[in-house]
Structures are given as structure tokens and as C-alpha cells.
Design a protein around this motif. Structure first.
Motif, PDB file in Angstrom:
ATOM      1  N   GLN A 154       0.835  -1.207   0.000  1.00  0.00           N
ATOM      2  CA  GLN A 154       0.000   0.000   0.000  1.00  0.00           C
ATOM      3  C   GLN A 154       0.868   1.255   0.000  1.00  0.00           C
ATOM      4  OE1 GLN A 154      -2.579  -0.558   3.410  1.00  0.00           O
ATOM      5  NE2 GLN A 154      -4.086  -1.667   2.190  1.00  0.00           N
ATOM      6  N   TYR A 201       2.336   1.676  -3.447  1.00  0.00           N
ATOM      7  CA  TYR A 201       1.297   2.112  -4.395  1.00  0.00           C
ATOM      8  C   TYR A 201       1.111   3.629  -4.306  1.00  0.00           C
ATOM      9  CZ  TYR A 201      -3.128   1.696  -7.037  1.00  0.00           C
ATOM     10  OH  TYR A 201      -4.117   1.789  -7.981  1.00  0.00           O
ATOM     11  N   LEU A 202       1.002   4.128  -3.074  1.00  0.00           N
ATOM     12  CA  LEU A 202       0.824   5.569  -2.887  1.00  0.00           C
ATOM     13  C   LEU A 202       2.055   6.349  -3.356  1.00  0.00           C
ATOM     14  CD1 LEU A 202      -0.965   5.399   0.552  1.00  0.00           C
ATOM     15  CD2 LEU A 202      -1.850   6.648  -1.422  1.00  0.00           C
ATOM     16  N   GLU A 239       3.621  11.158   4.068  1.00  0.00           N
ATOM     17  CA  GLU A 239       2.219  11.453   3.776  1.00  0.00           C
ATOM     18  C   GLU A 239       1.443  10.159   3.484  1.00  0.00           C
ATOM     19  OE1 GLU A 239      -0.099  14.388   0.718  1.00  0.00           O
ATOM     20  OE2 GLU A 239       2.057  14.678   0.890  1.00  0.00           O
ATOM     21  N   LEU A 295      -1.745   8.856   5.604  1.00  0.00           N
ATOM     22  CA  LEU A 295      -3.006   8.550   4.925  1.00  0.00           C
ATOM     23  C   LEU A 295      -3.500   7.152   5.322  1.00  0.00           C
ATOM     24  CD1 LEU A 295      -4.764   9.929   2.640  1.00  0.00           C
ATOM     25  CD2 LEU A 295      -3.594   8.433   1.051  1.00  0.00           C
ATOM     26  N   LEU A 296      -2.569   6.208   5.406  1.00  0.00           N
ATOM     27  CA  LEU A 296      -2.955   4.837   5.743  1.00  0.00           C
ATOM     28  C   LEU A 296      -3.346   4.703   7.211  1.00  0.00           C
ATOM     29  CD1 LEU A 296      -0.294   2.905   3.639  1.00  0.00           C
ATOM     30  CD2 LEU A 296      -2.735   3.168   3.145  1.00  0.00           C
ATOM     31  N   ALA A 304      -6.775   6.005   7.396  1.00  0.00           N
ATOM     32  CA  ALA A 304      -7.691   5.018   6.807  1.00  0.00           C
ATOM     33  C   ALA A 304      -7.987   3.898   7.804  1.00  0.00           C
ATOM     34  CB  ALA A 304      -7.085   4.440   5.533  1.00  0.00           C
ATOM     35  N   ALA A 335     -10.461   5.136  10.188  1.00  0.00           N
ATOM     36  CA  ALA A 335     -11.741   5.572   9.633  1.00  0.00           C
ATOM     37  C   ALA A 335     -12.897   4.684  10.069  1.00  0.00           C
ATOM     38  CB  ALA A 335     -11.654   5.616   8.107  1.00  0.00           C
TER      39      ALA A 335
END
Lengths: 249, 431
Positions: free
Chosen positions: B379, B382-383, B392, B396-397, B400, B403
Motif C-alpha cells: 500500500q 502504491y501511494l 504522507e 493517509l494509511l 484510513a 476511519a
């Protein structure tokens, strides 16, 4: 222009790339074809900067910049884009948020102003429409619950939004039906122009009926064993990799 | 004294000595303490016998209070100078608020609501009926020494809107203080309230609140807690909730502060179709320790309990989750779910997870699970391949991951407040 010279790379101590020589001049689309295990995906990952591959020799430059010395994000900022063979799922990350984060990160790295949410959505909607991607794909979590075809379309959508100078498509045609294949090809073809180059990695010739390459290279055993015009793809289709590779050897 | 190198005997001695100092404080203060003197004496007796919990107490197996035991706590001053800085750190929420400073209600800093009855425990002391000082030593300590707290009640059928309950704390000239506020929230039949509780402070202190929550028939309490105590603080919060038929206790606790924190919840689903959500997230770094302990008792049929606890642990921090679901004999059609997930951002971080089910009914649906993992390398790549710089991408992960726990929080004010806290935590880790 992408210039690869004598590129060698290992995975877990096994040499996969054994000295790749390849040049993609600016504005051209080249195809790399080859049997399974020939090193096609490794070449894609090494160029994009995945760190579980150890480069043991050779070089890869893009517009004169040494790609191999850059972090993956810096390669993206320099204009490189890899469409993944197996796009990664990001649960909890909305696709629109992901795309905007990516676009703004590359814009920032290039010293361009960032887009706000409204500007971004306008851009993204225009691209989804152009690529016949349903709008709700923007609202869903990145690749989560996407079908194989949807994932590939999402890769093309990202490419359309990020507008790379060099796109590497790693078996983007695998698992696609003919309609999805046409959409993917359309996505690449609309980007074609004097400032755009692409390396289309594929196992089959059928994608190359829709994205006509300027050159076709055959990768076998970690080396480019033959290069030619678009007709080479048809030859491979007719006679198989074995005969072409044998002929080269 | 860090206490980390202390022998078991020395630790025991330190705990006993701190317990003695609390008991001595009680002896000195008791003539002036508000409320039922017998309840306090009984609590003092229980606390005298049990003392502070140690590693042999099953309920405290993973949370060692040796760092606390090494402290000498003082009485908080009634007026703390310079709490304006702390006030400024409160999120800007337009709702009415009750502000406590070192455990004392400060009317001058509060904005009293018109939609519910609110008073200070100091004026209207009521120990209630749900708290178990004989079972929980920190509840005993609280009952013994509580001086103030928030007494909140919402009348039948009233939607009381949002109330902020803020606890600001500061040590006094570097001397650690301890305070034990006693809160009670009572929602009558059909009433509704969103209670946003925020704890923050500076210096070294012990914040030992005990809350009694009564959710009447069909009433809905949304209780969002943000614990952002000072890095040197101890936050040991115990909550007892009783939820009547068709009532909902919708709780979420975000722990990002304190040296040692414990969020302990005892929830009793006492009437048919009652609902309890005991969700939370713990974001820790450095050598922080946070413990989320819950006991849900399904005592009536067709009740639902839901629990998702997410831990994000960096540095040498340690997260603890102990969750127990008890289903009584008659509590058929119970629906209980519990999930504890941990994201370990460093090799030295640690999570302990102890889920327990105790089921005496035969027609129930109960499940629990736990996951532990690091951020996914695929992941992250990929970002990054899309141009997102690694820090960053990691941020973000992490967001997530959180979330799933944060998204069910429907109250926008509360959600904003938590999102901002998550950002603050992330910035602290990056700094």
C-alpha cells in the motif's frame, strides 16, 4: 526519452534482469512482450522504484535524469507512472481523496499550485466521463470491492488525471473483456502526443491491436532478445515466444 | 523515580505507601467532604483493604501502576493561575460547557445549558447506585475523595443538544496533584444528549474520574470522550452505564494523551432492545501506555453491543484491550460484537488483547476478534508510485485504519473535534 542500459536486477538473490538495453524516444509507444517469468513485471517495478528489487548493474535514465537514484515519489513527480498489474486495495481511503492527494503531491513537487476540492472534482468528472468510468468509482474506497476490470480502469483514470510523461502499463490488459480493453486503449491513445511515451508490457498481441506501438521488444530470460516494428507482435502471436526466442539465440 | 527497575516488593511498598497517603488525606478531609459519609467510609474501608491495584489483580494484569506509585500527590489548589492557556486549547464548540479545573467546577468558565439540569457534585452530592467501590479500587479511591463533579439530568422526551464537559488540569508549581471528580449523567425516558468530554492539562497529575450514566427507556446518549492529558499525567477513568429498554449508549473514547491511561467501562444492558456502543481508538507514542477495559453485561433479551477499538502504536508504547461480554441466562437474542485492532508503527510497540465471552443463554450471536499488523508495504509503495511522499502515505494509511472506528460518529461537532485531535497526534509523532 527513457534509456535503459545493461540493467540487471535481483529478487531474493536470484538474477531476473540480466542486462536490459532499451530506449523509448519521447513521443513513442513501445511494447515489451514476453513469456511468463521473463522479467516483464520486474522491469516495471524496478523502473517505478519498488525496494524489494536490488539493482545490481546498468542504468535507467529518463530525460537525462538517473531514475534509479530517485525515490518512487520523485520518479512520479518526474513524470513516470506505473499502471499496476495487480492494483492495490486501500480500505478506508476514498478514491477521490486518493487521486487528489496524488495529483497535489506531484503538482507540489513540480512547483505547481495545488487544486482545491472543487477544481479537482471538475477535472476528475471530466476524465471519468471521457473514459466512461462511472462517477461512483470516485466515491468508493480505492480498488476495494472493484472487479478486475474496474481496477484496471481505475489505473487508467489515475493515469489520465496525473498526466505522466512516461507511462508503464504492466499487463493492464490481463483479465479484461474486449469492452474494457477498448476503454484502456482509448485512455492511452488520447494521451499520445509528442510529449508522451509509454512502455506497454503485455503477454498478448490483442491489446496492441488497439494501441499500435511504434516498436515491439521481446523480453526473454531477462534480456531483450529481439526488437522490431508492430508486425513483430503478429509474428509472436502466430509462432509463439519459443520460436522467436530460439531464433534470436 | 521511574519505578521500572523496582523489585516486586519495592513496588508493593510504593503502592501501599501511596494508598496510605490517600487514606490519610481522607481522614484529614472527611469532616468537610460533601455527601453520604457512610458511603465514603465504606469506600475507604474497601480501599484500605485492597489498596492500589497491582500486577496480581486480574483486571490490572497488563497495566502496572508502578509509575503512579512512585508519586507523591498534593491537594489541588482551588484556583489555578494561568488556566487560560488550557482554555484556549479547548476546541471551539459553540455548545454549552461545564469547565472543571483540577477537578473543581468553575462556573465562571462555564456556559450553563438551558435544556437540562446541571449542578456541581459539591453542591448536590449523589454517589448514585451503579458504582462498585468494593470491586474496583479506583472507584473506591474516587468515592472516598470525590469533591466535585458534574450532575447532569435531561428530562423526559427532551432533546438537550450538545454539552461539553471539559477537565483542565495543571500541577501546582511542579507538585503533582490528584483529583477524583464524580460525574452523573441521567437521561429520562426518550431524552437525548450529546456529551463531549475533553480532558487536557499540563504537568504531572492524577485524574481519576468516576461517571455514572443512566440511560432511560428509549433515550439516546452520545458520549464522545477525548483524552489528551499532559504527557506526564495519569488518567484513570471508570464509567458505569445502565441502559434501559430501547435506550442507546453510544460511546466513543479517543486516547492520545497521558503517560498511563485507563478507560474502564461497565455497561449493563438492563431492558429489551437496549444498545451499547463502546468504541474507541488509542493513538500512542513514546513510552505511553493506554488500557481500554470493558465489561458488557447483557441482562435482557434482544440487546445489542458493539465494540471496535483501534490502536495505533509507535515508539515503545503499549496498548491494552480487555473486553468481556457477559450474557445472562434470560438474555436470548443477544447480539454482541467486539473487535480489537492494532497497527504497530514500530518494532518496539506492543499490544495486549484479552477478549472474554461468558454466555449463559443459548440463543445468542456473539463474536470477537483481534488483528495486529504493521503498515502494508504494498500500500505504501502504491501511494508513493503515485507521487505521494512516504510520510504522507503513512499518514493517509493510518487515517484510513482509524476511519472504520471514527466514521460511525454521526455528530459533526464531535467528529471534527476528534479529527483535529488525530491530526495533532500525528504531528507530534512526526515532530
Amino acid at each position: 526519452m527513457l534509456e535503459i542500459k545493461g540493467l540487471k536486477a535481483d529478487v531474493d538473490g536470484t538474477e531476473i534482469l540480466k542486462g536490459i538495453d532499451l530506449a523509448v524516444p519521447t513521443g513513442e509507444v513501445h511494447a515489451v512482450m514476453g513469456p511468463n517469468g521473463s522479467g516483464k513485471s520486474t522491469l516495471a517495478y524496478v523502473l517505478a522504484g519498488r525496494d524489494d528489487y536490488a539493482v545490481t548493474g546498468g542504468s535507467a535514465t529518463f530525460d537525462g535524469v538517473d531514475l534509479l537514484s530517485l525515490e518512487p515519489e520523485a520518479r512520479a513527480a518526474a513524470g513516470l507512472f506505473l499502471a499496476f498489474q495487480y492494483p492495490v486495495e486501500l480500505p478506508g481511503v476514498g478514491n477521490a481523496n486518493f487521486l487528489r492527494t496524488a495529483l497535489n503531491a506531484t503538482r507540489r513537487a513540480r512547483g505547481e499550485p495545488e487544486l482545491d476540492a472543487v477544481q479537482f472534482l471538475k477535472l476528475a468528472r471530466a476524465e471519468t466521463r471521457r473514459l466512461s468510468v462511472p462517477d461512483d468509482m470516485l466515491k468508493r474506497n480505492v480498488n476495494v470491492g472493484f472487479s478486475g476490470g474496474e481496477k484496471k480502469r481505475n489505473e487508467v483514470l489515475q493515469m489520465a488525471i496525473l498526466r505522466p510523461k512516461l507511462a508503464i502499463l504492466d499487463e493492464t490488459d490481463s483479465g479484461l473483456d474486449i469492452d474494457a480493453l477498448k476503454i484502456v486503449a482509448h485512455g492511452v491513445n488520447t494521451l499520445r502526443g509528442p510529449d508522451f511515451s509509454a512502455l506497454v508490457i503485455t503477454h498478448y498481441q490483442r491489446l496492441l491491436d488497439h494501441i499500435i506501438p511504434d516498436r515491439v521488444h521481446v523480453l526473454a530470460g531477462g534480456r531483450i532478445v529481439r526488437s522490431g516494428g508492430p508486425e513483430l507482435a503478429h509474428e509472436l502471436e502466430a509462432h509463439g515466444y519459443a520460436s522467436v526466442a530460439a531464433e534470436a539465440a | 523515580m521511574s519505578g521500572r527497575g523496582m523489585s516486586a516488593a519495592a513496588q508493593r511498598e510504593a503502592r501501599a505507601s501511596l494508598a496510605q497517603s490517600f487514606l490519610a488525606r481522607f481522614e484529614g478531609l472527611k469532616a468537610r467532604l460533601p455527601g453520604d459519609a457512610r458511603a465514603r467510609e465504606a469506600a475507604a474501608l474497601a480501599f484500605g483493604e485492597r489498596g492500589l491495584p497491582g500486577p496480581r489483580d486480574e483486571a490490572w494484569k497488563y497495566t502496572n501502576l508502578r509509575a503512579l506509585a512512585g508519586m507523591a500527590f498534593h491537594e489541588p489548589f482551588t484556583v489555578v493561575a494561568g488556566c487560560n492557556g488550557l482554555l484556549d486549547r479547548l476546541p471551539a464548540i459553540a455548545a454549552p460547557r461545564l469547565v472543571f479545573v483540577d477537578g473543581r467546577l468553575r462556573q465562571d468558565l462555564s456556559r450553563l445549558p438551558g435544556t437540562m439540569r446541571v449542578s456541581g457534585f459539591a453542591q448536590t452530592p449523589d454517589f448514585g447506585t451503579l458504582v462498585h467501590p468494593e470491586r474496583e479500587p479506583l472507584a473506591a479511591l474516587n468515592t472516598m475523595l470525590a469533591q466535585d463533579g458534574a450532575m447532569i439530568s435531561v428530562a423526559e422526551g427532551v432533546d438537550a443538544g450538545t454539552l461539553v464537559l471539559a477537565s483542565l488540569a495543571a500541577d501546582v508549581h511542579g507538585r503533582p496533584v490528584a483529583f477524583h471528580p464524580r460525574h452523573r449523567v441521567r437521561l429520562a425516558r426518550g431524552a437525548r444528549l450529546t456529551l463531549i468530554e475533553i480532558s487536557l492539562g499540563e504537568g504531572v497529575y492524577l485524574h481519576n474520574p468516576v461517571s455514572e450514566v443512566l440511560v432511560g427507556q428509549g433515550a439516546v446518549l452520545t458520549h464522545v470522550r477525548l483524552q489528551d492529558e499532559a504527557p506526564g499525567a495519569f488518567h484513570l477513568a471508570t464509567l458505569y452505564a445502565d441502559i434501559a429498554a430501547r435506550g442507546t449508549y453510544d460511546g466513543f473514547a479517543l486516547n492520545i494523551g497521558a503517560r498511563i491511561a485507563r478507560t474502564e467501562i461497565h455497561a449493563r444492558l438492563g431492558g429489551e432492545n437496549a444498545v451499547a456502543h463502546l468504541n474507541g481508538a488509542q493513538l500512542l507514542g513514546g513510552t505511553q501506555h493506554a488500557d481500554f477495559t470493558s465489561v458488557v453485561s447483557h441482562e435482557a433479551p434482544s440487546c445489542t453491543s458493539r465494540q471496535t477499538i483501534k490502536n495505533v502504536l509507535s515508539g515503545k508504547s503499549r496498548g491494552v484491550f480487555q473486553g468481556r461480554i457477559e450474557v445472562a441466562r434470560g438474555a436470548q437474542k443477544t447480539d454482541g460484537y467486539q473487535m480489537n485492532q492494532a497497527l504497530l508503527l514500530s518494532a518496539d510497540a506492543e499490544i495486549d488483547s484479552k477478549p472474554e465471552l461468558e454466555i449463559y443463554a443459548d440463543d445468542v450471536k456473539c463474536s470477537h476478534g483481534a488483528t495486529v499488523g504493521a503498515l502494508d508495504a504494498d500500500q505504501i509503495f502504491y501511494l508513493r508510485s503515485r507521487g505521494v511522499p512516504e510520510p504522507e502515505a503513512r499518514a493517509l494509511l493510518v487515517r484510513a485504519f482509524l476511519a472504520e472506528a471514527l466514521d460511525p460518529i454521526a455528530d459533526e461537532t464531535a467528529r471534527t473535534c476528534l479529527d483535529e485531535a488525530v491530526e495533532r497526534w500525528w504531528e507530534r509523532q512526526a515532530a
